[in-house]
Design a protein around this motif. Structure first.
Motif, short mmCIF file in Angstrom:
data_model
loop_
_atom_site.label_atom_id
_atom_site.label_comp_id
_atom_site.label_asym_id
_atom_site.label_seq_id
_atom_site.Cartn_x
_atom_site.Cartn_y
_atom_site.Cartn_z
N ARG A 191 -0.68 -8.10 8.29
CA ARG A 191 0.50 -7.26 8.52
C ARG A 191 1.03 -6.81 7.15
O ARG A 191 1.54 -7.62 6.39
N THR A 192 0.90 -5.53 6.85
CA THR A 192 1.33 -5.02 5.55
C THR A 192 2.46 -4.01 5.73
O THR A 192 2.65 -3.44 6.81
N ARG A 193 3.18 -3.79 4.65
CA ARG A 193 4.22 -2.76 4.59
C ARG A 193 3.76 -1.75 3.55
O ARG A 193 3.45 -2.12 2.41
N TRP B 225 5.25 -0.52 8.83
CA TRP B 225 4.22 -1.53 9.07
C TRP B 225 2.87 -0.84 9.19
O TRP B 225 2.76 0.22 9.79
N ASN C 115 2.15 -15.50 1.65
CA ASN C 115 3.49 -14.93 1.58
C ASN C 115 3.49 -13.69 2.45
O ASN C 115 2.45 -13.06 2.64
N ASP C 116 4.66 -13.28 2.93
CA ASP C 116 4.74 -12.08 3.76
C ASP C 116 4.66 -10.82 2.90
O ASP C 116 4.74 -10.87 1.67
N SER C 117 4.51 -9.69 3.54
CA SER C 117 4.34 -8.42 2.86
C SER C 117 5.55 -8.03 2.03
O SER C 117 5.42 -7.43 0.96
N PRO D 36 -0.99 -9.66 1.75
CA PRO D 36 -0.14 -10.70 2.31
C PRO D 36 -0.84 -11.45 3.44
O PRO D 36 -1.28 -10.84 4.42
N ASP D 37 -0.99 -12.74 3.28
CA ASP D 37 -1.54 -13.59 4.35
C ASP D 37 -0.38 -14.42 4.90
O ASP D 37 -0.36 -15.63 4.78
N GLY D 38 0.61 -13.70 5.44
CA GLY D 38 1.88 -14.32 5.83
C GLY D 38 1.77 -15.54 6.71
O GLY D 38 2.49 -16.52 6.52
N SER D 39 0.88 -15.52 7.67
CA SER D 39 0.72 -16.66 8.58
C SER D 39 -0.29 -17.67 8.06
O SER D 39 -0.44 -18.75 8.64
#
Length: 182
Positions: free
Chosen positions: A13-15, A29, A85-87, A106-109
């Motif tokens: 999930r990127t921004r 997104w 970390n999140d985007s 970002p590999d947020g999860s």
């Protein structure tokens, strides 16, 4: 260690910046997959415990950023920095580091990191689950060479750095190129 391993299929999930969006936050997104980043390219991927952390911000990320032309000369198409970390955090870190060459993922999860066997607990630092520090040369979605810091374990008391440094990865690329030429 992981040479020959195909990367896991993951959606990140990127921004991304979108000029059609007005206001102070012109981002939307955009889902990107493992294939979007790695298919048909030879890249360096390095992963680290966290954006804005000392070793990552002082040595590893700036070293890859400054050495980008040297990596290109050795046949590398892109350099990616990944962290659990999140985007929002990864994009803020990229801006703070004034990145022009290295792209952040970002590999947020932590899904990609877990599937690579590199997810560790860093509760001793108040981080929760994070990536163990490593780097890899990836050719069309398959690990060509692997550079993992020693001591992979949960709540490790230290943050080893050297095996996954830009200098080590670049040295490997140059030696491999020289062997092929010989």
């Amino acid at each position: 260690m992981k040479a020959g391993v195909k990367l896991p299929d993951v959606t990140f999930r990127t921004r991304v910046r979108d000029e059609s969006i007005e206001g102070p936050n012109p981002f939307r997104w955009e889902d990107k997959t493992t294939a979007d980043y790695f298919a048909g390219k030879r890249v360096v991927l390095f992963s680290l415990p966290g954006a804005f952390t000392p070793t990552c911000s002082t040595y590893q990320l700036p070293g890859f950023e400054k050495g980008f032309a040297d990596f290109q000369a050795e046949g590398i198409d892109a350099i990616y920095c990944m962290s659990v970390n999140d985007s929002f955090v990864m994009n803020a870190w990229a801006r703070a580091q004034e990145l022009q060459n290295v792209e952040v993922i970002p590999d947020g999860s932590g899904e990609f990191t877990r599937k690579m066997g590199m997810l560790v607990a860093k509760d001793n630092l108040g981080f929760g689950n994070r990536s163990w520090r490593y780097a890899a040369i990836i050719n069309d979605g398959v690990v060509e060479a692997w550079f993992e810091e020693p001591g992979l374990s949960d709540n490790h008391g230290e943050d080893p750095y050297g095996v996954s440094s830009p200098e080590t990865v670049l040295k490997h690329l140059k030696e491999a190129k020289a062997e092929v030429a010989a």
